[in-house]
Design an enzyme around this catalytic site. Structure first.
Site, short mmCIF file in Angstrom:
data_model
loop_
_atom_site.label_atom_id
_atom_site.label_comp_id
_atom_site.label_asym_id
_atom_site.label_seq_id
_atom_site.Cartn_x
_atom_site.Cartn_y
_atom_site.Cartn_z
N CYS A 1 -1.13 -2.03 7.65
CA CYS A 1 -0.36 -1.84 9.01
C CYS A 1 -0.71 -0.30 9.12
CB CYS A 1 0.94 -2.08 8.89
SG CYS A 1 1.75 -0.89 7.77
N GLU B 1 0.82 -1.11 0.13
CA GLU B 1 -0.11 -0.05 -0.08
C GLU B 1 0.90 1.33 0.18
OE1 GLU B 1 -1.85 -3.25 2.56
OE2 GLU B 1 0.08 -2.10 2.31
N CYS C 1 1.04 2.01 6.58
CA CYS C 1 0.20 2.34 5.51
C CYS C 1 -1.17 3.30 5.68
CB CYS C 1 -0.06 1.02 4.91
SG CYS C 1 1.46 0.28 4.20
#
Length: 151
Positions: free
Chosen positions: A83, A55, A86
């Site tokens: 996460c 991402e 991101c």
């Protein structure tokens, strides 16, 4: 097949491709008005960059190559719930919508750990909150993660 499932299939395909290229199994697809505009796979090992997640790598490269930094009109499809790092990038780019397959809780269970709802934690504490849809093709996305991390 819904449009979300169609684009998630591509994100999952990219997660498999990431493994073939020597990286971890995460893929991301950026869509605007029903059209794929950019894709990326995890490249932390091949780029020697632990921040080159699917991402974040996608957002970094897309914004750099297009000059577009406001993504309110875009949807990002991720094979797994992104996460914290991101998700932070999604806040800074004002992503319109996030769709993910497997959750962080799913991923952490593979490791025998407790997970969290990363996206909700980051988005709820920020000044910007994209729309979020989780669990699209969850089992298919989870199978790729389990095949890689479950060894």
């Amino acid at each position: 097949m819904t449009q979300d499932e169609q684009f998630m299939k591509e994100a999952i395909r990219l997660s498999r491709q990431a493994v073939e290229h020597g990286n971890e199994p995460f893929g991301a697809v950026l869509v605007k008005e029903g059209q794929v505009v950019f894709t990326n796979e995890n490249q932390i090992f091949t780029q020697s960059d632990p921040t080159f997640h699917g991402e974040l790598g996608l957002l970094r490269r897309f914004c750099h190559e297009t000059g577009v930094t406001d993504l309110r009109d875009y949807t990002l499809y991720s094979s797994c719930e992104p996460c914290f790092m991101c998700c932070g990038a999604m806040v800074w780019t004002k992503l319109g919508r996030l769709v993910y397959g497997a959750s962080d809780i799913d991923l952490c269970r593979i490791f025998g750990q407790e997970g969290s709802e990363c996206c909700q934690l980051v988005f709820s504490r920020s000044g910007y909150r994209p729309a979020v849809t989780g669990g699209v093709l969850r089992e298919e996305a989870l199978a790729v993660l389990t095949a890689y991390f479950g060894k």
